[in-house]
Design an enzyme around this catalytic site. Structure first.
Site, mmCIF file in Angstrom:
data_model
loop_
_atom_site.group_PDB
_atom_site.id
_atom_site.type_symbol
_atom_site.label_atom_id
_atom_site.label_comp_id
_atom_site.label_asym_id
_atom_site.label_seq_id
_atom_site.Cartn_x
_atom_site.Cartn_y
_atom_site.Cartn_z
ATOM 1 N N HIS A 1 31.530 -18.688 46.833
ATOM 2 C CA HIS A 1 31.720 -19.621 46.687
ATOM 3 C C HIS A 1 31.171 -21.007 45.707
ATOM 4 O O HIS A 1 31.332 -22.021 45.386
ATOM 5 C CB HIS A 1 32.284 -20.528 47.883
ATOM 6 C CG HIS A 1 33.918 -19.700 48.562
ATOM 7 N ND1 HIS A 1 34.128 -19.140 49.244
ATOM 8 C CD2 HIS A 1 35.398 -20.967 48.451
ATOM 9 C CE1 HIS A 1 35.463 -19.332 49.347
ATOM 10 N NE2 HIS A 1 36.073 -20.425 48.693
ATOM 11 N N GLY A 2 29.480 -20.141 45.800
ATOM 12 C CA GLY A 2 28.459 -20.955 45.416
ATOM 13 C C GLY A 2 27.286 -20.465 45.419
ATOM 14 O O GLY A 2 27.107 -20.059 46.675
#
Length: 472
Positions: free
Chosen positions: A317-318
């Site tokens: 996700h990041g």
């Protein structure tokens, strides 16, 4: 380019549909789709469209080589090559700065972190092409012989930049032969408009309200305000991402493709385990089929396998430690549920299960929202009444009262109530005479026009507001 953009809605999409349906043969339709898809991506990424084509070329070649290689060890070597190249590119563009900064912090080094701009959608299309290569290696699909057809699979603008993660084997038949019909096109338009309304009417409104709480000084925040702020963000991210998925699925129907569902009303869940069966389904199933089960699944080292999957889920996700902690947070919850918590939850009233789940999810969204961990932890302290702030202020009650109708409708639409009512109405109309059925089509048309009109008006009055998952 984004779906909730006036140029896309009133220029790109209509022109693409006209050219697509005018083409007499499917190969020509494929050419139209590839050209428009590459233009769609190049609109926002004029440089990195070359990376998308490179990724498609790499896995097209690897798939052909795997299928035409007889010895198992050679197949494994080619698969390893695909994994190294794809994950290497993803690591360079998405994680190199994060890894460098982390090493500098841990070992007191002074390396200069790379400053690549993140190619839009790289996490999505990398997983799509990887799943293809692995499936060819496993013998689950035949390698695609046409590079044009494979590039079509990789570049389809419907789901290119924010999913759902579409596996080649799920649409392989439709890449070869697509069935187009007026009924399916109408179904696609309705689904697309529902997604547009979710994004523009609900998600954007919730986001504007959430920022009043999430982006202010915490010293001015109350306990009630902190819960309201993260609740609004929970509404925003759900309708933002599920809205995008609806639009992608709707576009698929318009062009003759069927994409699997990506959301199934996750906020009605009674456990974190159930929540992740309903949220971002395509990502969860990817990690299950290509990471968790190959590592041994439940058969051996289950806890280690779960920890690995949830570490990777957070990292996907990041490139930030808050996302890693967010993933591990759910990993811990799910391990606790599998060990004993689910047995307890099964014995207590359902509404308590829902309260547990919603509370856990809202705390998790705090970790997701704040890339600065100190900010996230400070916000959590306020939520839990550990910051010495007031329980509530008159402005909190006033804001709730003035937005009560919006909050109520948003919460209702998080549940499958409207879906069940629609399905019952459709069933009754389908067994009725021609006139009620015609009335149903008229009402659908009125609904589509109303949502499109309201969304257009809101887009005109809003600043640029991309989909949240574009950054992943």
């Amino acid at each position: 380019m984004v779906f909730s953009n006036l140029f896309f809605l009133f220029a790109f999409l209509p022109v693409c549909l006209v050219f697509y349906y005018l083409m007499p043969k499917q190969k020509l339709k494929d050419v139209v789709l590839v050209i428009f898809s590459l233009f769609f991506y190049a609109w926002g990424e004029p440089i990195w469209v070359s990376l998308l084509i490179l990724s498609a070329t790499v896995d097209y070649i690897h798939g052909r080589v795997i299928e035409n290689t007889n010895k198992q060890w050679q197949k494994r070597l080619v698969l390893l090559s695909s994994l190294v190249i794809n994950l290497g590119l993803l690591s360079i563009f998405k994680y190199s700065a994060f890894f460098t900064q982390s090493l500098n912090a841990v070992f007191n080094l002074n390396y200069i972190a790379p400053s690549f701009s993140l190619p839009i959608g790289i996490s999505f299309y990398t997983f799509q092409t990887l799943s293809y290569t692995v499936d060819v290696y496993r013998g689950e699909v035949k390698a695609q012989k046409s590079f044009l057809s494979f590039l079509l699979f990789v570049s389809l603008f419907h789901q290119l930049v924010a999913g759902p993660i579409v596996r080649y084997k799920d649409i392989a038949k439709e890449i070869e032969v697509r069935v187009l019909s007026w009924e399916r096109f109408n179904k696609g338009v309705l689904r697309f408009i529902i997604g547009l309304g979710k994004k523009v009417i609900i998600a954007n409104t919730a986001g504007d309200l959430a920022r009043v709480y999430l982006d202010q000084s915490f010293s001015n925040l109350t306990v009630m305000g902190s819960w309201l702020g993260i609740l609004l963000f929970a509404i925003q991210i759900y309708f933002d991402f599920s809205g995008y998925s609806d639009m992608a699925i709707g576009l698929g129907h318009m062009f003759g493709f069927t994409y699997k569902e990506n959301f199934n009303y996750p906020y009605v869940s009674r456990s974190a385990t159930e929540f992740w069966r309903r949220w971002h389904i395509s990502l969860g199933s990817f990690f299950r089929d290509y990471v968790y089960i190959p590592m041994g699944g439940n058969r051996k080292r289950r806890l280690f396998n779960l920890a690995t999957v949830w570490f990777l889920t957070g990292l996907w996700h990041g490139a930030s430690w808050n996302f890693v902690l967010w993933g591990l947070y759910y990993g811990v919850l799910i391990v606790l549920e599998k060990q004993f918590l689910l047995r307890i939850l099964d014995r207590i009233p359902r509404f308590i299960n829902h309260i547990y789940l919603i509370g856990a999810v809202l705390l998790g969204w705090v970790l997701f929202y704040y890339t600065d961990l100190s900010q996230g932890l400070a916000y959590m302290k306020t939520m839990l009444g550990m910051s010495g702030v007031e329980l509530f202020q008159a402005t909190d009650l006033l804001r709730i009262k003035s937005n009560a109708a919006f909050l109520l409708l948003a919460i209702i639409f998080c549940m499958p109530i409207s879906k069940h009512l629609y399905e019952k109405a459709q069933h009754k109309l389908s067994t009725s005479s021609f006139i009620p059925l015609l009335l149903s089509d008229v009402l659908k048309g009125v609904f589509v026009l109303a949502v499109l009109t309201i969304s257009t008006a809101l887009i005109l009055g809003q600043s640029y507001n991309p989909f949240i998952y574009f950054r992943f």
